[in-house]
Design a protein around this motif. Structure first.
Motif, PDB file in Angstrom:
ATOM      1  N   ASP A  97       0.827  -1.206   0.000  1.00 45.23           N
ATOM      2  CA  ASP A  97       0.000   0.000   0.000  1.00 45.23           C
ATOM      3  C   ASP A  97       0.863   1.258   0.000  1.00 45.23           C
ATOM      4  OD1 ASP A  97       0.350  -1.269   2.784  1.00 45.23           O
ATOM      5  OD2 ASP A  97      -0.034   0.839   3.291  1.00 45.23           O
ATOM      6  N   LEU A  98       2.127   1.141   0.400  1.00 48.97           N
ATOM      7  CA  LEU A  98       3.022   2.300   0.456  1.00 48.97           C
ATOM      8  C   LEU A  98       3.648   2.636  -0.895  1.00 48.97           C
ATOM      9  CD1 LEU A  98       5.100   1.682   3.719  1.00 48.97           C
ATOM     10  CD2 LEU A  98       3.259   3.337   3.400  1.00 48.97           C
ATOM     11  N   LEU A  99       3.526   1.735  -1.873  1.00 53.89           N
ATOM     12  CA  LEU A  99       4.259   1.923  -3.134  1.00 53.89           C
ATOM     13  C   LEU A  99       4.066   3.291  -3.781  1.00 53.89           C
ATOM     14  CD1 LEU A  99       4.073  -1.662  -4.695  1.00 53.89           C
ATOM     15  CD2 LEU A  99       6.110  -0.445  -3.922  1.00 53.89           C
ATOM     16  N   PRO A 100       2.853   3.837  -3.781  1.00 58.01           N
ATOM     17  CA  PRO A 100       2.696   5.162  -4.420  1.00 58.01           C
ATOM     18  C   PRO A 100       3.520   6.258  -3.746  1.00 58.01           C
ATOM     19  CG  PRO A 100       0.560   4.121  -4.061  1.00 58.01           C
ATOM     20  CD  PRO A 100       1.567   3.290  -3.337  1.00 58.01           C
ATOM     21  N   HIS A 101       3.953   6.010  -2.513  1.00 54.32           N
ATOM     22  CA  HIS A 101       4.676   7.047  -1.773  1.00 54.32           C
ATOM     23  C   HIS A 101       6.178   6.829  -1.747  1.00 54.32           C
ATOM     24  CE1 HIS A 101       0.689   8.086  -0.358  1.00 54.32           C
ATOM     25  NE2 HIS A 101       0.528   6.832   0.015  1.00 54.32           N
ATOM     26  N   LEU A 102       6.635   5.756  -2.388  1.00 52.64           N
ATOM     27  CA  LEU A 102       8.049   5.399  -2.311  1.00 52.64           C
ATOM     28  C   LEU A 102       8.698   5.428  -3.689  1.00 52.64           C
ATOM     29  CD1 LEU A 102       7.703   2.229  -0.040  1.00 52.64           C
ATOM     30  CD2 LEU A 102       8.441   4.496   0.710  1.00 52.64           C
ATOM     31  N   ASP A 103       9.989   5.676  -3.715  1.00 52.26           N
ATOM     32  CA  ASP A 103      10.775   5.482  -4.938  1.00 52.26           C
ATOM     33  C   ASP A 103      11.252   4.050  -4.914  1.00 52.26           C
ATOM     34  OD1 ASP A 103      12.295   8.757  -4.765  1.00 52.26           O
ATOM     35  OD2 ASP A 103      10.538   8.065  -5.886  1.00 52.26           O
ATOM     36  N   TYR A 104      10.362   3.124  -5.134  1.00 53.74           N
ATOM     37  CA  TYR A 104      10.693   1.709  -4.979  1.00 53.74           C
ATOM     38  C   TYR A 104      10.442   0.988  -6.289  1.00 53.74           C
ATOM     39  CZ  TYR A 104      10.885  -2.884  -2.680  1.00 53.74           C
ATOM     40  OH  TYR A 104      11.220  -4.158  -2.302  1.00 53.74           O
ATOM     41  N   ASP A 105      11.428   0.206  -6.715  1.00 54.68           N
ATOM     42  CA  ASP A 105      11.319  -0.531  -7.962  1.00 54.68           C
ATOM     43  C   ASP A 105      10.959  -1.976  -7.636  1.00 54.68           C
ATOM     44  OD1 ASP A 105      13.528  -0.821 -10.874  1.00 54.68           O
ATOM     45  OD2 ASP A 105      11.652  -1.829 -10.363  1.00 54.68           O
ATOM     46  N   LEU A 106       9.682  -2.292  -7.682  1.00 53.33           N
ATOM     47  CA  LEU A 106       9.218  -3.628  -7.307  1.00 53.33           C
ATOM     48  C   LEU A 106       9.799  -4.697  -8.220  1.00 53.33           C
ATOM     49  CD1 LEU A 106       7.367  -5.215  -5.403  1.00 53.33           C
ATOM     50  CD2 LEU A 106       5.491  -4.819  -7.006  1.00 53.33           C
ATOM     51  N   GLU A 107       9.908  -4.394  -9.501  1.00 57.07           N
ATOM     52  CA  GLU A 107      10.475  -5.367 -10.441  1.00 57.07           C
ATOM     53  C   GLU A 107      11.917  -5.698 -10.075  1.00 57.07           C
ATOM     54  OE1 GLU A 107       7.185  -6.238 -11.852  1.00 57.07           O
ATOM     55  OE2 GLU A 107       8.951  -7.238 -12.686  1.00 57.07           O
TER      56      GLU A 107
END
Lengths: 119, 226
Positions: B172-182
């Motif tokens: 749920d935090l992904l929209p707020h993070l500079d995180y590359d899930l891939e």
């Protein structure tokens, strides 16, 4: 991780197999994939061995390389780090042949402590 | 001094593994499936357990809780009417930052195995040591949150290799993070190719039914009638 607890386990194994004899040398096999800091282990070993038949024993650590067997191309290749990919074809479909060991391999024993005491 | 070389070939962690085997025998005798749940501190193990508890109809769950200090996690779960046993972490082989087989064995008399189908052992939050110490579990699952960075698998490969399922939490935090899930998923495959992964959020409930289904399947396969 816990090199002190690991050293205790090594000394305990050595003592048991020594059956009263002095231990001159302890040979370990530590795979490169294990999370063991060899220098810390050697330092802890020295501390833990004090006052036991293992005191003064030389600890010899064989750091076993990571060898992969490839399911894709059948090659056996050695790698240094992650990713664990076949050194020949790059496939990730591999089995780890060596690199996960953590054994006491052998001991070099001297005379019994009783014999030493009698002299 | 006459010296003789004696071949030993004994695993350094044999003492722990022997006790782990004994634990496993006890679990199998009572037809209880055991999951060792591990992660870094704060990744969401307890929250995910709280979340999935409400969806485990027909599966009787118990929790064995390992903490360095206090019983906060045990108390949280106890309010959900789940049998929870707290482990004293000082009575094992190396201290308090992981659970080992001996600590689990000492706690077993307090665990109502006859009343359980599934036991989750919530390990101490630590990405290094728990991976080395088997405690008799059937399955090892870890929680890795997106708040921790995509490089975790590369930094702690043994933990990610030791587990068969990774719950990627806090999505749920992904929209707020500079995180590359891939990138995280690629790193997972670099250290444990094809390891099963479920994207979850203990907060929104995303993925929790898949986590529930995984537990249900694990529980069904390992039931060995005494």
């Amino acid at each position: 991780m816990h090199e002190l607890a690991l050293a205790e386990a090594v000394v305990s194994i050595a003592e048991r197999h020594a059956e009263g004899r002095r231990v001159a040398r302890v040979e370990l096999a530590v795979g490169r994939l294990r999370q063991v800091v060899v220098d810390s282990l050697a330092f802890s070993f020295e501390l833990v061995a004090m006052g036991t038949p293992v005191e003064g024993a030389v600890l010899v650590v064989d750091e076993v390389p990571i060898v992969l067997a490839c399911d894709a191309c059948s090659a056996e290749t050695q790698v240094e780090t992650f990713p664990l990919a076949c050194g020949r074809c790059g496939s990730l479909e591999v089995q780890v042949r060596t690199g996960e060991e953590f054994h006491v391999v052998a001991l070099e024993l001297g005379e019994s402590r009783a014999a030493t005491a009698r002299r | 001094m006459h010296r003789v070389r004696v071949r030993v070939v004994e695993n350094v962690l044999d003492a722990n593994d022997t006790i782990a085997e004994a634990n496993r025998c006890d679990f199998d005798a009572h037809a209880v499936t055991v999951v060792n749940l591990m992660s870094a501190p704060g990744a969401g193990k307890t929250s995910l357990l709280e979340r999935v508890l409400g969806e485990l109809d027909g599966i009787r769950l118990g929790v064995l809780e390992g903490d360095v200090q206090g019983s906060l996690d045990a108390e949280r779960l106890a309010t959900l009417h789940v049998p929870v046993t707290q482990i004293e972490t000082g009575r094992g082989f190396g201290g308090e930052c992981h659970l080992d087989a001996n600590m689990v064995r000492l706690a077993l008399p307090q665990v109502p195995l006859d009343e359980l189908d599934l036991l989750v052992i919530e390990n101490v939050g630590n990405l290094v040591c728990p991976a080395e110490f088997r405690v008799g579990e059937h399955h090892r699952v870890m929680v890795c949150s997106v708040a921790e960075g995509e490089d975790k698998p590369l930094k702690y490969p043994l933990m990610f290799r030791a587990c068969e399922l990774v719950l990627v939490n806090k999505v749920d935090l992904l929209p707020h993070l500079d995180y590359d899930l891939e990138k995280l998923l690629r790193n997972l495959d670099a250290v444990n190719p094809g390891i099963e992964r479920i994207l979850v959020s203990a907060k929104t409930g995303e993925g929790v039914s898949a986590w529930r289904d995984w537990l249900a399947r694990a529980s069904a396969h390992d039931a060995v009638p005494a």
